[in-house]
Design an enzyme around this catalytic site. Structure first.
Site, PDB file in Angstrom:
ATOM      1  N   HIS A  54       0.797  -1.279   0.193  1.00 36.79           N
ATOM      2  CA  HIS A  54       0.017   0.042  -0.187  1.00 36.79           C
ATOM      3  C   HIS A  54       0.967   1.329   0.102  1.00 36.79           C
ATOM      4  O   HIS A  54       0.653   2.074  -0.825  1.00 36.79           O
ATOM      5  CB  HIS A  54      -0.786   0.109   1.309  1.00 36.79           C
ATOM      6  CG  HIS A  54      -1.853  -1.252   1.345  1.00 36.79           C
ATOM      7  ND1 HIS A  54      -3.012  -1.392   0.696  1.00 36.79           N
ATOM      8  CD2 HIS A  54      -1.660  -2.155   2.242  1.00 36.79           C
ATOM      9  CE1 HIS A  54      -3.540  -2.556   1.331  1.00 36.79           C
ATOM     10  NE2 HIS A  54      -2.832  -3.019   2.161  1.00 36.79           N
TER      11      HIS A  54
HETATM   12  C1  BDR Z   1      -3.011   0.577   5.239  1.00 39.98           C
HETATM   13  O1  BDR Z   1      -3.437   0.052   6.737  1.00 39.98           O
HETATM   14  C2  BDR Z   1      -2.186  -0.187   7.108  1.00 39.98           C
HETATM   15  O2  BDR Z   1      -2.183  -1.555   7.717  1.00 39.98           O
HETATM   16  C3  BDR Z   1      -1.078  -0.163   5.887  1.00 39.98           C
HETATM   17  O3  BDR Z   1       0.115   0.032   6.700  1.00 39.98           O
HETATM   18  C4  BDR Z   1      -1.697   0.552   5.313  1.00 39.98           C
HETATM   19  O4  BDR Z   1      -1.297   2.180   5.343  1.00 39.98           O
HETATM   20  C5  BDR Z   1      -3.732  -0.163   4.303  1.00 39.98           C
HETATM   21  O5  BDR Z   1      -5.167  -0.070   4.663  1.00 39.98           O
END
Ligand code: BDR
Ligand code: CA
Length: 315
Positions: free
Chosen positions: A245
């Protein structure tokens, strides 16, 4: 003509995918000047996220990076964490040495405010990779800084992919929806990397082995992080690998052409228990609400991994 690197502040809750983002930024000094890293509570509590930010800076060979601890809880709600994805420390996977570089004195929110007041207006970009608590707190405490932000490029939200922490909401927005509302309504130029994009950049076997094949400590650790956290997403979504992400934010700053989206209105749901933290994105332009965000929907995944692997391999 000499081009100066773009000044950024990374606001983060590491998290293995946050770690990839920080490594990518610190490996790109020609393009990016990381003024500081602000830790916030999110994936794991603040004592872990500030520690993890320092672990990552040391791994990158950049222990002089300024790391600040910020807010330890959302504006109005108890903290929700994601150890089920990232492990107890937030950086589970390879064994990492405890950091020796110091945490900076002072609160991350004051660092944000002081930096935005000190630097010329319109020259500092904010890169939030976690819940938006630090950024919203700074905007509420010092409204004069809002108009001085060059741009906010954040990971958060979803439209077609809907939610990952609830059926309707993405984690970063869900954890602190009131903070997200402050940021999305601030009027600052905003670029959003939602799950619609991040679920297209998956760590398949060949891509993870390319990290390992770098033959460096960074490459090995990156591969071991991917090995750890992809198990969760592969089981949950039946995906080929796990979404990376947060590095989408930094990749956008380095190669914006990798991403495509629409400039649309995005509102945050803060009332409904059922859809709390939903990013209500007017992708089809069915309202007259004013556009406030460049909401990304497509990515060149091979181009993204080529960039990431190349930069992680830098000495
Ligand atoms: C986001 O949530 C976190 O778990 C990850 O680091 C990312 O920023 C994804 O939904
Ligand atoms: Ca994150």
């Amino acid at each position: 003509m000499t081009r100066h690197p773009r000044k950024i502040i990374i606001d983060t809750d590491p998290g293995q995918d946050d770690a990839f983002a920080i490594l990518l930024a610190l490996a790109s000094p020609e393009e990016l000047d990381v003024l500081g890293i602000c830790a916030v509570a999110g994936n794991v509590p603040l004592n872990w996220t500030e520690r993890n930010a320092r672990v990552i800076c040391e791994l990158a060979g950049k222990p002089q990076t300024k790391v600040f601890a910020g807010c330890d809880a959302p504006l109005k709600r108890p903290l929700v964490t994601a150890e089920h994805v990232h492990g107890k420390t937030g950086l589970d996977g390879p064994v990492m040495a405890e950091p020796t570089m110091p945490l900076q004195p002072g609160h991350a929110v004051d660092f944000l405010i002081d930096t935005l007041r000190r630097e010329p207006s319109g020259t500092v970009t904010l890169c939030p990779l976690g819940p938006l608590t630090n950024i919203a707190t700074a905007f509420l405490k010092a409204p004069d800084i809002v108009g001085r932000v060059q741009e906010i490029v954040l990971m958060g939200g979803a439209y077609f992919e809907v939610g990952n922490i609830t059926p309707a909401a993405e984690f970063n927005i869900y954890v602190d929806p009131e903070a997200a509302e402050v940021v999305f309504k601030a009027g600052v130029p905003l670029v959003v990397m939602p799950l619609d994009v991040t679920h297209k950049v998956l760590t398949n076997r060949a891509r993870v082995e390319a990290f390992r094949a770098l033959g460096t400590n960074v490459g090995r650790v990156a591969a071991e992080w991917a090995d750890f956290f992809e198990r969760f997403d592969m089981a949950k979504y039946g995906m080929d690998g796990a979404p990376l992400h947060d590095p989408c934010v930094i990749a956008y700053l380095l190669q914006p052409g990798l991403f495509k989206g629409r400039h649309i209105n995005v509102e945050i749901e803060t009332q409904s228990d059922l859809t709390l933290g939903m990013t209500v994105a007017d992708w089809w332009g069915v309202t007259n609400r004013k556009a406030n965000a460049m909401f990304m929907g497509a990515v060149d995944a091979d181009g993204f991994f080529a960039l990431l692997t190349d930069r992680l391999g830098r000495p």
